[in-house]
Design a protein around this motif. Structure first.
Motif, PDB file in Angstrom:
ATOM      1  N   HIS A   1       5.302  -5.058  -1.686  1.00  0.00           N
ATOM      2  CA  HIS A   1       6.641  -5.315  -2.220  1.00  0.00           C
ATOM      3  C   HIS A   1       6.580  -5.396  -3.746  1.00  0.00           C
ATOM      4  O   HIS A   1       7.422  -4.804  -4.441  1.00  0.00           O
ATOM      5  CB  HIS A   1       7.197  -6.610  -1.637  1.00  0.00           C
ATOM      6  CG  HIS A   1       8.570  -6.958  -2.135  1.00  0.00           C
ATOM      7  ND1 HIS A   1       9.711  -6.824  -1.361  1.00  0.00           N
ATOM      8  CD2 HIS A   1       9.010  -7.439  -3.338  1.00  0.00           C
ATOM      9  CE1 HIS A   1      10.761  -7.198  -2.058  1.00  0.00           C
ATOM     10  NE2 HIS A   1      10.361  -7.590  -3.265  1.00  0.00           N
TER      11      HIS A   1
ATOM     12  N   TYR B   1       6.207  -2.055  -5.345  1.00  0.00           N
ATOM     13  CA  TYR B   1       7.483  -1.322  -5.383  1.00  0.00           C
ATOM     14  C   TYR B   1       8.391  -1.861  -6.490  1.00  0.00           C
ATOM     15  O   TYR B   1       9.088  -1.091  -7.163  1.00  0.00           O
ATOM     16  CB  TYR B   1       8.185  -1.418  -4.030  1.00  0.00           C
ATOM     17  CG  TYR B   1       7.371  -0.866  -2.879  1.00  0.00           C
ATOM     18  CD1 TYR B   1       6.506   0.210  -3.064  1.00  0.00           C
ATOM     19  CD2 TYR B   1       7.471  -1.424  -1.600  1.00  0.00           C
ATOM     20  CE1 TYR B   1       5.750   0.713  -2.011  1.00  0.00           C
ATOM     21  CE2 TYR B   1       6.727  -0.920  -0.540  1.00  0.00           C
ATOM     22  CZ  TYR B   1       5.860   0.133  -0.756  1.00  0.00           C
ATOM     23  OH  TYR B   1       5.122   0.624   0.285  1.00  0.00           O
TER      24      TYR B   1
ATOM     25  N   LYS C   1      11.776  -0.164  -8.241  1.00  0.00           N
ATOM     26  CA  LYS C   1      12.728  -0.430  -7.165  1.00  0.00           C
ATOM     27  C   LYS C   1      13.339  -1.816  -7.343  1.00  0.00           C
ATOM     28  O   LYS C   1      12.719  -2.719  -7.918  1.00  0.00           O
ATOM     29  CB  LYS C   1      12.041  -0.342  -5.799  1.00  0.00           C
ATOM     30  CG  LYS C   1      11.631   1.064  -5.370  1.00  0.00           C
ATOM     31  CD  LYS C   1      11.023   1.032  -3.984  1.00  0.00           C
ATOM     32  CE  LYS C   1      10.810   2.438  -3.420  1.00  0.00           C
ATOM     33  NZ  LYS C   1       9.868   3.236  -4.197  1.00  0.00           N
TER      34      LYS C   1
ATOM     35  N   GLN D   1      15.610  -2.482  -2.135  1.00  0.00           N
ATOM     36  CA  GLN D   1      14.867  -1.251  -1.865  1.00  0.00           C
ATOM     37  C   GLN D   1      13.417  -1.558  -1.474  1.00  0.00           C
ATOM     38  O   GLN D   1      12.875  -0.951  -0.547  1.00  0.00           O
ATOM     39  CB  GLN D   1      14.896  -0.346  -3.102  1.00  0.00           C
ATOM     40  CG  GLN D   1      16.262   0.251  -3.398  1.00  0.00           C
ATOM     41  CD  GLN D   1      16.289   0.971  -4.738  1.00  0.00           C
ATOM     42  OE1 GLN D   1      15.616   0.575  -5.693  1.00  0.00           O
ATOM     43  NE2 GLN D   1      17.080   2.045  -4.799  1.00  0.00           N
TER      44      GLN D   1
ATOM     45  N   ASP E   1      13.398  -3.099   2.057  1.00  0.00           N
ATOM     46  CA  ASP E   1      13.624  -2.070   3.074  1.00  0.00           C
ATOM     47  C   ASP E   1      12.379  -1.207   3.264  1.00  0.00           C
ATOM     48  O   ASP E   1      12.050  -0.806   4.399  1.00  0.00           O
ATOM     49  CB  ASP E   1      14.817  -1.191   2.690  1.00  0.00           C
ATOM     50  CG  ASP E   1      16.137  -1.946   2.754  1.00  0.00           C
ATOM     51  OD1 ASP E   1      16.173  -3.014   3.397  1.00  0.00           O
ATOM     52  OD2 ASP E   1      17.127  -1.479   2.151  1.00  0.00           O
ATOM     53  N   ALA E   2      11.681  -0.909   2.164  1.00  0.00           N
ATOM     54  CA  ALA E   2      10.465  -0.098   2.249  1.00  0.00           C
ATOM     55  C   ALA E   2       9.380  -0.824   3.044  1.00  0.00           C
ATOM     56  O   ALA E   2       8.666  -0.212   3.838  1.00  0.00           O
ATOM     57  CB  ALA E   2       9.957   0.240   0.847  1.00  0.00           C
TER      58      ALA E   2
ATOM     59  N   SER F   1      10.351  -0.985   6.860  1.00  0.00           N
ATOM     60  CA  SER F   1      10.227   0.317   7.528  1.00  0.00           C
ATOM     61  C   SER F   1       8.787   0.602   7.969  1.00  0.00           C
ATOM     62  O   SER F   1       8.560   1.478   8.805  1.00  0.00           O
ATOM     63  CB  SER F   1      10.711   1.434   6.604  1.00  0.00           C
ATOM     64  OG  SER F   1       9.837   1.577   5.490  1.00  0.00           O
ATOM     65  N   GLN F   2       7.822  -0.125   7.436  1.00  0.00           N
ATOM     66  CA  GLN F   2       6.413   0.123   7.749  1.00  0.00           C
ATOM     67  C   GLN F   2       5.871  -0.800   8.845  1.00  0.00           C
ATOM     68  O   GLN F   2       4.719  -0.653   9.259  1.00  0.00           O
ATOM     69  CB  GLN F   2       5.563  -0.067   6.485  1.00  0.00           C
ATOM     70  CG  GLN F   2       5.941   0.860   5.354  1.00  0.00           C
ATOM     71  CD  GLN F   2       5.237   0.505   4.054  1.00  0.00           C
ATOM     72  OE1 GLN F   2       4.078   0.124   4.047  1.00  0.00           O
ATOM     73  NE2 GLN F   2       5.942   0.628   2.945  1.00  0.00           N
TER      74      GLN F   2
END
Length: 393
Positions: A43, A46, A51, A55, A58-59, A62-63
């Motif tokens: 995080h 990012y 980001k 964002q 969410d990234a 999603s993993q």
């Protein structure tokens, strides 16, 4: 370090390093190196890459493999307030995310960028521990020491996760080596290297504030262990001053920035890593900490009872260190390794969670004194080997 002709010590060291590296990658093939803290470090990567919070969140989400999450993980990943709170304990450690970001900008491969800082640190820990042992051991016994260290399975296992603990151990041993070089040469360059390493290491993990304890124990031992060390008082005072200043600045900056404190971490653990949101009175938190200290030592005792060689190393390593202490026969590196082990062990009383990844310097110290005992009883006590005669690669 400098290149010299091949010697038996160089060949054995090279073999051990290659063997340790092979074990690292073989284990990595059969496990996931990702744990919850890894995703919080991602995080931060990012965020540093540009980001915004949503964002980055969410990234991360999603993993995740939702089927493998426990209740605590589901809470701090999907409850935005809990996620922010958990993230705040990681965001105060920017070094690893910055390394990953820089590497990823070059490699364009997130997995390798997360891996390289950890693997290089794993490699450096072994190499640095060897050189610390070589300060007062023949190459054969120093090789035995690093072979024993990598055979401590938690070191291998825990080093194959994308976390900051192995990086922190590399800094810890590097700090010991720079202190020794400063004592021996009295060159300000080594004092500057020590101060720089300490400052950078605190951006990796705050655990290295314990170097103030290391230096305090060293000061006591240098003062009372042997009169021949009196000439070193000037050096120890300078190092102690530098340590106090660097850690003092770190603490002040942390307070100004409002980063999470040790007390916050204990309460967070008391609340089951954010699953609960209780407010506890101080006395209840202290009782929780005392209970965890006791349970951690019970857990350690059970581990020692079931892993007999661990018990042997601990019994004889700690026992021989105590004998040297009482006889006032410690060399400079003995004092440093004793102080390092004791200070690292002290962490259990501050954050009472028995995870061996926090205590690799303790393991190194126990192995060091165990091997020193073997040297003593073999009748081949080591003398200090001048740097010009050592094997370096």
């Amino acid at each position: 370090m400098r290149f010299q002709k091949l010697t038996p010590g160089t060949l054995v060291l090279s073999f051990v390093l290659l063997f340790a590296s092979a074990e690292f990658f073989l284990l990595l093939r059969h496990k996931s190196p990702y744990v919850s803290d890894t995703y919080f470090y991602k995080h931060q990567v990012y965020i540093y890459s540009g980001k915004d919070f949503n964002q980055a969140h969410d990234a991360v989400i999603s993993q995740l493999d939702f089927t493998k999450l426990d209740e605590i993980e589901k809470n701090f990943y999907f409850d935005r307030k809990a996620y922010t709170r958990s993230l705040s304990f990681i965001s105060k450690r920017p070094l690893y995310p910055w390394m990953v970001l820089i590497l990823n900008s070059i490699l364009q491969n997130e997995y390798l960028s997360l891996l390289l800082p950890v693997f290089v640190s794993y490699f450096l820990v072994i190499l640095t521990f060897y050189h610390l042992c070589r300060l007062d051991m023949p190459w054969f016994y120093a090789s035995m020491a690093i072979a024993s260290f990598i055979s401590f399975y938690p070191y291998l296992d825990l080093s194959t996760y994308f976390l900051t603990d192995t990086i922190g151990t590399a800094f810890w041993l590097g700090l010991l080596l720079s202190i020794y070089r400063y004592f021996e040469t009295d060159k300000k360059t080594w004092l500057l290297i020590y101060a720089s390493l300490l400052a950078i290491s605190l951006l990796n993990r705050e655990q290295n504030v314990l170097f103030l304890v290391v230096m305090g124990i060293m000061w006591l031992l240098l003062r009372f262990q042997n009169k021949s060390f009196k000439k070193r008082f000037k050096s120890i005072h300078k190092i102690l001053l530098v340590t106090t200043v660097v850690i003092g600045v770190f603490v002040i900056v942390s307070l100004v920035l409002g980063t999470r404190t040790l007390y916050d971490t204990i309460v967070y653990t008391q609340n089951q890593y954010g699953l609960l949101n209780n407010v506890y009175p101080l006395e209840k938190t202290l009782l929780f900490q005392l209970d965890r200290i006791i349970k951690s030592h019970i857990h350690l005792a059970k581990d020692l009872a079931s892993r007999h060689w661990w018990a042997v190393f601990l019994l004889f390593g700690a026992g021989y260190a105590t004998v040297l202490l009482l006889q006032r026969k410690m060399s400079l590196i003995d004092i440093m390794m004793f102080s390092s082990g004791l200070a690292s062990y002290a962490a259990i009383f501050l954050y009472p969670i028995l995870s061996y990844r926090y205590f690799f310097p303790v393991v190194a110290s126990i192995i060091y004194f165990f091997i020193k005992m073997l040297i003593k009883f073999s009748g081949k006590e080591a003398q200090f080997v001048p740097e010009s005669n050592e094997e370096y690669i």
